[in-house]
Design a protein around this motif. Structure first.
Motif, PDB file in Angstrom:
ATOM      1  N   UNK A 102       0.699  -1.248  -0.073  1.00  0.00           N
ATOM      2  CA  UNK A 102      -0.036  -0.018  -0.104  1.00  0.00           C
ATOM      3  C   UNK A 102       0.950   1.265  -0.096  1.00  0.00           C
ATOM      4  N   UNK A 103       1.888   1.231   0.592  1.00  0.00           N
ATOM      5  CA  UNK A 103       2.668   2.424   0.734  1.00  0.00           C
ATOM      6  C   UNK A 103       3.722   2.437  -0.606  1.00  0.00           C
ATOM      7  N   UNK A 104       3.394   1.633  -1.664  1.00  0.00           N
ATOM      8  CA  UNK A 104       4.426   1.859  -2.506  1.00  0.00           C
ATOM      9  C   UNK A 104       4.116   3.427  -3.211  1.00  0.00           C
ATOM     10  N   UNK A 105       5.329   4.045  -3.577  1.00  0.00           N
ATOM     11  CA  UNK A 105       5.038   5.226  -4.398  1.00  0.00           C
ATOM     12  C   UNK A 105       4.937   4.746  -5.935  1.00  0.00           C
ATOM     13  N   UNK A 106       3.660   5.388  -6.712  1.00  0.00           N
ATOM     14  CA  UNK A 106       3.419   4.984  -7.801  1.00  0.00           C
ATOM     15  C   UNK A 106       3.311   6.364  -8.603  1.00  0.00           C
ATOM     16  N   UNK A 107       3.572   6.053 -10.022  1.00  0.00           N
ATOM     17  CA  UNK A 107       3.637   6.988 -11.056  1.00  0.00           C
ATOM     18  C   UNK A 107       2.534   6.609 -12.155  1.00  0.00           C
ATOM     19  N   UNK A 108       1.632   7.480 -12.045  1.00  0.00           N
ATOM     20  CA  UNK A 108       0.552   7.515 -13.197  1.00  0.00           C
ATOM     21  C   UNK A 108       1.096   8.427 -14.244  1.00  0.00           C
ATOM     22  N   UNK A 109       1.807   7.800 -15.273  1.00  0.00           N
ATOM     23  CA  UNK A 109       2.172   8.397 -16.565  1.00  0.00           C
ATOM     24  C   UNK A 109       1.204   8.787 -17.881  1.00  0.00           C
ATOM     25  N   UNK A 110       1.094  10.004 -17.945  1.00  0.00           N
ATOM     26  CA  UNK A 110       0.061  10.061 -19.142  1.00  0.00           C
ATOM     27  C   UNK A 110       0.989  10.390 -20.245  1.00  0.00           C
ATOM     28  N   UNK A 119       1.704  11.733 -12.927  1.00  0.00           N
ATOM     29  CA  UNK A 119       0.950  12.117 -11.254  1.00  0.00           C
ATOM     30  C   UNK A 119       1.665  11.000 -10.365  1.00  0.00           C
ATOM     31  N   UNK A 120       1.846  11.451  -9.076  1.00  0.00           N
ATOM     32  CA  UNK A 120       2.538  10.614  -8.202  1.00  0.00           C
ATOM     33  C   UNK A 120       1.451  10.524  -6.909  1.00  0.00           C
ATOM     34  N   UNK A 121       1.576   9.408  -6.410  1.00  0.00           N
ATOM     35  CA  UNK A 121       0.874   9.098  -5.338  1.00  0.00           C
ATOM     36  C   UNK A 121       1.347   7.768  -4.572  1.00  0.00           C
ATOM     37  N   UNK A 122       0.472   7.322  -3.677  1.00  0.00           N
ATOM     38  CA  UNK A 122       0.690   6.076  -3.017  1.00  0.00           C
ATOM     39  C   UNK A 122      -0.195   5.163  -3.504  1.00  0.00           C
ATOM     40  N   UNK A 123       0.058   3.818  -3.540  1.00  0.00           N
ATOM     41  CA  UNK A 123      -0.631   2.457  -4.338  1.00  0.00           C
ATOM     42  C   UNK A 123      -2.014   2.773  -3.494  1.00  0.00           C
ATOM     43  N   UNK A 124      -1.942   2.758  -2.166  1.00  0.00           N
ATOM     44  CA  UNK A 124      -3.353   2.703  -1.259  1.00  0.00           C
ATOM     45  C   UNK A 124      -4.176   3.753  -1.900  1.00  0.00           C
ATOM     46  N   UNK A 125      -3.786   4.964  -2.218  1.00  0.00           N
ATOM     47  CA  UNK A 125      -4.377   6.064  -2.539  1.00  0.00           C
ATOM     48  C   UNK A 125      -4.992   5.748  -4.104  1.00  0.00           C
ATOM     49  N   UNK A 126      -4.335   5.385  -4.870  1.00  0.00           N
ATOM     50  CA  UNK A 126      -4.581   4.968  -6.337  1.00  0.00           C
ATOM     51  C   UNK A 126      -5.543   3.929  -6.122  1.00  0.00           C
ATOM     52  N   UNK A 158       1.016   2.905 -15.286  1.00  0.00           N
ATOM     53  CA  UNK A 158       1.004   2.729 -13.793  1.00  0.00           C
ATOM     54  C   UNK A 158       2.244   1.975 -13.438  1.00  0.00           C
ATOM     55  N   UNK A 159       3.247   2.968 -12.966  1.00  0.00           N
ATOM     56  CA  UNK A 159       4.543   2.128 -12.632  1.00  0.00           C
ATOM     57  C   UNK A 159       4.754   2.321 -10.992  1.00  0.00           C
ATOM     58  N   UNK A 160       5.470   1.390 -10.558  1.00  0.00           N
ATOM     59  CA  UNK A 160       5.680   1.307  -9.057  1.00  0.00           C
ATOM     60  C   UNK A 160       7.167   1.785  -9.105  1.00  0.00           C
ATOM     61  N   UNK A 161       7.454   2.653  -7.813  1.00  0.00           N
ATOM     62  CA  UNK A 161       8.741   2.771  -7.675  1.00  0.00           C
ATOM     63  C   UNK A 161       9.593   1.683  -7.182  1.00  0.00           C
ATOM     64  N   UNK A 162      10.664   1.302  -7.939  1.00  0.00           N
ATOM     65  CA  UNK A 162      11.604   0.049  -7.812  1.00  0.00           C
ATOM     66  C   UNK A 162      10.777  -0.964  -8.007  1.00  0.00           C
ATOM     67  N   UNK A 163       9.617  -1.302  -8.403  1.00  0.00           N
ATOM     68  CA  UNK A 163       9.002  -2.299  -9.099  1.00  0.00           C
ATOM     69  C   UNK A 163       8.865  -2.825 -10.461  1.00  0.00           C
ATOM     70  N   UNK A 164       8.931  -3.850 -10.836  1.00  0.00           N
ATOM     71  CA  UNK A 164       9.067  -4.423 -12.077  1.00  0.00           C
ATOM     72  C   UNK A 164       7.527  -4.589 -12.828  1.00  0.00           C
ATOM     73  N   UNK A 165       6.637  -4.929 -11.865  1.00  0.00           N
ATOM     74  CA  UNK A 165       5.285  -5.227 -12.628  1.00  0.00           C
ATOM     75  C   UNK A 165       4.551  -3.854 -13.224  1.00  0.00           C
ATOM     76  N   UNK A 166       3.799  -3.746 -14.065  1.00  0.00           N
ATOM     77  CA  UNK A 166       3.504  -2.205 -14.615  1.00  0.00           C
ATOM     78  C   UNK A 166       2.016  -2.903 -15.163  1.00  0.00           C
ATOM     79  N   UNK A 167       1.230  -1.748 -15.211  1.00  0.00           N
ATOM     80  CA  UNK A 167      -0.273  -1.602 -15.947  1.00  0.00           C
ATOM     81  C   UNK A 167      -0.256  -0.516 -16.821  1.00  0.00           C
TER      82      UNK A 167
END
Length: 159
Positions: A97-105, A111-118, A134-143
């Motif tokens: 939940x606390x993973x920093x995520x990037x919603x890249x248009x 747009x940066x937020x936390x995964x629980x907020x997303x 949708x990318x996660x900071x230091x994460x390989x999985x992506x949507x």
């Protein structure tokens, strides 16, 4: 300056939608990166060559069929008013939940937020779908959320 006020975002209405109200505590965690910071993140995590998902080719990991393992429909759950991010997407990503995520248009708009907020506000973000990643900071999985109502789930290359 790394961030600009969300109310300066020309599409900020998606986060003020009357039918999809966002709690003030969540709203303050949704941060619009400055174009300069967005471009650095995009160049590092997405593409050095292409500015928008519409232009991805085999030269970008996101344009390679081998990067994607699953294709699901998000729109049915969105139209049904599902409050939380569809479980199949959540299960694939496996982010805390606390993973920093990037919603890249695009290169200039991330747009940066936390995964629980997303996860709680995902319906608002879906108004912006146009191949957004949708990318996660230091994460390989992506949507990648497509405007046809589908989401591609996969892995970006390490590094």
């Amino acid at each position: 300056m790394n961030y600009i006020p969300l109310n300066e975002f020309k599409k900020a209405w998606v986060f003020r939608h009357q039918d999809l109200e966002i709690a003030p505590t969540d709203l303050e965690k949704i941060k619009l990166m400055s174009p300069t910071r967005s471009a650095v993140l995009w160049s590092t995590m997405v593409s050095r060559e292409k500015d928008h998902p519409d232009f991805f080719t085999e030269n970008e990991w996101a344009g390679q069929a081998s990067s994607w393992q699953e294709n699901l429909n998000w729109e049915k759950d969105w139209e049904a008013g599902l409050e939380e991010l569809p479980e199949a997407i959540n299960e694939f990503l496996k982010w805390e939940n606390n993973t920093t995520v990037y919603f890249c248009l695009n290169r200039d708009c991330v747009i940066e937020t936390q995964f629980d907020v997303f996860k709680r506000c995902w319906q608002n973000f879906m108004f912006l779908t146009d191949g957004c990643l949708l990318l996660g900071k230091k994460r390989d999985t992506v949507a990648q959320f497509l405007e046809n109502g589908d989401v591609k789930l996969g892995n970006k290359p390490k590094g």
